[in-house]
Each structure stands twice: as structure tokens, then as C-alpha cells.
Design a protein around this motif. Structure first.
Motif, PDB file in Angstrom:
ATOM      1  N   VAL A 103      -7.470  44.937  35.867  1.00  0.00           N
ATOM      2  CA  VAL A 103      -6.294  44.669  35.031  1.00  0.00           C
ATOM      3  C   VAL A 103      -6.675  44.240  33.615  1.00  0.00           C
ATOM      4  CG1 VAL A 103      -4.142  43.365  34.837  1.00  0.00           C
ATOM      5  CG2 VAL A 103      -5.045  43.947  37.104  1.00  0.00           C
ATOM      6  N   ARG A 108       3.417  46.429  33.823  1.00  0.00           N
ATOM      7  CA  ARG A 108       2.655  46.834  35.015  1.00  0.00           C
ATOM      8  C   ARG A 108       1.579  45.808  35.339  1.00  0.00           C
ATOM      9  NH1 ARG A 108      -1.347  51.905  35.610  1.00  0.00           N
ATOM     10  NH2 ARG A 108      -1.602  51.865  37.864  1.00  0.00           N
ATOM     11  N   ALA A 109       0.942  45.256  34.288  1.00  0.00           N
ATOM     12  CA  ALA A 109      -0.083  44.236  34.515  1.00  0.00           C
ATOM     13  C   ALA A 109       0.544  42.992  35.142  1.00  0.00           C
ATOM     14  CB  ALA A 109      -0.764  43.873  33.200  1.00  0.00           C
ATOM     15  N   THR A 144       1.433  43.628  38.740  1.00  0.00           N
ATOM     16  CA  THR A 144       0.233  43.661  39.575  1.00  0.00           C
ATOM     17  C   THR A 144      -0.275  42.248  39.871  1.00  0.00           C
ATOM     18  OG1 THR A 144      -0.422  45.806  38.658  1.00  0.00           O
ATOM     19  CG2 THR A 144      -2.136  44.515  39.744  1.00  0.00           C
ATOM     20  N   ILE A 148      -5.332  49.140  35.568  1.00  0.00           N
ATOM     21  CA  ILE A 148      -4.099  48.868  34.849  1.00  0.00           C
ATOM     22  C   ILE A 148      -4.503  48.724  33.384  1.00  0.00           C
ATOM     23  CG2 ILE A 148      -2.036  47.432  34.741  1.00  0.00           C
ATOM     24  CD1 ILE A 148      -2.631  48.626  37.541  1.00  0.00           C
TER      25      ILE A 148
END
Length: 286
Positions: A8, A21-22, A25, A110
Motif C-alpha cells: 500500500v 482504495r488505500a 484496504t 495499491i
């Protein structure tokens, strides 16, 4: 059933640069491995994320890597982050990723900010062909040897440097690359005091001798270019061959002979090497 390792990317200065998205996650994984738990906890607290943190850095014992692998094999989802930017770039972690891939554990990335890429695109230097060297060796001799190996590198060169080492690095670069070599000095990317200075190595040295370096720096150095005089210069091939033979007769290796003759005659090493290949039996010398 095996778990999954998420690599990430995190912000390099401005927290607004983190992606949705990070964040998603980091919220769904079972735990997070990071360089320094004290740094990563600040990021998690800012976004209200509560996760177990496990330190993983270049000095971590092999047993810790084994435990992470075992957790993944047991089905755990694990995020790997660095203190800032993309993990594995001038940071540890490739051994863990390599083991995961070889042992059939799923790995995904990511994307996120990367300091050297950001520095390159705002440097004003050629972005078509470049080489990222990260941090130079700490040892003075090793540092000089590394720079010497890049003396005729034609691609744009990118380095990371800490403020307390900046002036020494600029001085060594000037000694090897020449004081007139152009450099872009990129400071504090994405932060309040972000700046770009396009100058020569000599001018950069003069500046930082008067102004104490502060912040984190990325050095983007223009690649080697033969000037018009050098391009049109007619080399005395026979003279170069003679000097090479003399050096070999003195017991030098092929590599040593080429390097020394190139420096003595101020001719590009690749040109001397090509001429050396024309000498009978020279290619057989070690």
C-alpha cells in the motif's frame, strides 16, 4: 487457504494524497506491517483506523519474516506500508514479496505517491530515460566509486539525500561529473515548502555553503552529454592503442587499462573500450 499481501502506497507529505482504495484496504486487513510503528500510527489515527501494527524493516530478524509468511498461509490479509510513499522503493520488503510469490501467496499493489517519480516530473530534466539510484553508499570510498561508475551515464540520474549529507554529496558529484553538470534539487515534495532549483553543481555548492540545508531532498542530475567540441574531436586511435598496450604490459587488467587511459587522455571510456577491442588478444585479457 492462503491470505493476501497488499503493498500500500501512502502519502509522502500531504495526507490528502492518500487514495480511497488505500484507506479501504487499511480498514479491511487483519494487521499492518510497517517500518516504524510510531510513524504509521499517526497516519492511522488521522483517518480513524484501528489496526494492529507489526514493525518490519531492514534490521528485522528473519524469524519475523517467517511469522508474516505463516500468517499469510493461515489466511490472513496483511498490508505492507513504508513510512512514506511506495513500499520497497529505497526501503526493505522485496524479500518478503519474493517469498510470497514463490510460495504461491497472492500479492497485490495499491498505488500511491512516489518521491523520485514526483521529483523527476517537476525537475525540468529529461524524463524519457532515467535511472533511480536511491541513497548513495554511506562509506566515502564506496560513494566515490559509485559516482565514478555513473560518470558517463547518459540517462537522467535520480538520488535521495538527507540534509546533513547534501553538501558533501554535491561536492563529490562535482569532482566526478564536473562542476558545470546541471542538477535539479527538489525539496519537500507535496509539503508546504516544496521547491525546485535548477542549477549547476558548482552553483549548488556555493548556495548550500551559505544556506543550511533543511528538509528532504531528491537530486535529479542531467545525464552525460558530449559537448560539440568533444563530438567533433578526432581521436588519435593509434595513440590510444599504444597507451592501452603499455598499461597491459605493466600488469593492469583490461578494465583498469581502459579506465586509466580514458582519464589520462580525457576520452569517454566507452570510446576507449571500443578501440581496445580492436587490439589483438586484448579481449582475452581479464
Amino acid at each position: 487457504m492462503s491470505g493476501k499481501l497488499f503493498i500500500v502506497g501512502t502519502p509522502i507529505g500531504n495526507l490528502d494524497d492518500i487514495s480511497k482504495r488505500a484507506l479501504d484496504t487499511l480498514n479491511i486487513v487483519d494487521f499492518i506491517t510497517c517500518e516504524d510503528t510510531r510513524v504509521t500510527i499517526k497516519l492511522l489515527n488521522h483517518f480513524g483506523i484501528k489496526k494492529r501494527l507489526v514493525s518490519y524493516h531492514e534490521f528485522s530478524p528473519e524469524e519475523k519474516e517467517d511469522r508474516i509468511i505463516q500468517e499469510l498461509k493461515n489466511g490472513k490479509k496483511i498490508a505492507l506500508v513504508s513510512d512514506a510513499g511506495m513500499p520497497l522503493i529505497s526501503d526493505p520488503g522485496y524479500e518478503l514479496v519474493r517469498r510470497c510469490l514463490k510460495e504461491g501467496i497472492e500479492v497485490t499493489v495499491i498505488p500511491g505517491p512516489c518521491a523520485f517519480v514526483c521529483a523527476l516530473v517537476i525537475s525540468g530534466q529529461n524524463t524519457q530515460n532515467f535511472v533511480f539510484e536511491g541513497f548513495l553508499p554511506k562509506n566515502k570510498r564506496a560513494k566515490k566509486e559509485k559516482l565514478e561508475s555513473l560518470k558517463f551515464e547518459k540517462r537522467t540520474m535520480i538520488f535521495y539525500e538527507a540534509p546533513h549529507k547534501l553538501l558533501d554529496t554535491l561536492s563529490q558529484m562535482a569532482a566526478v561529473f564536473g562542476e558545470d553538470r546541471e542538477i535539479s534539487i527538489v525539496k519537500e515534495i507535496t509539503k508546504v515548502h516544496e521547491s525546485v532549483m535548477i542549477t549547476t553543481l558548482r552553483e549548488a555548492i556555493d548556495f548550500f555553503e551559505k544556506t543550511s540545508p533543511k528538509g528532504e531532498y531528491v537530486l535529479v542530475v542531467r545525464g552525460f552529454e558530449e559537448n560539440a567540441k568533444e563530438k567533433n574531436k578526432k581521436f588519435d586511435v593509434e595513440s590510444i592503442k599504444k597507451r592501452l598496450k603499455e598499461k597491459i604490459a605493466q600488469g593492469l587488467t583490461k578494465k583498469e587499462a581502459v579506465k586509466i587511459v580514458a582519464e589520462e587522455l580525457k576520452v569517454a571510456k566507452n570510446i576507449v573500450y571500443k578501440i581496445a577491442l580492436e587490439i589483438e588478444d586484448f579481449s582475452k585479457k581479464e
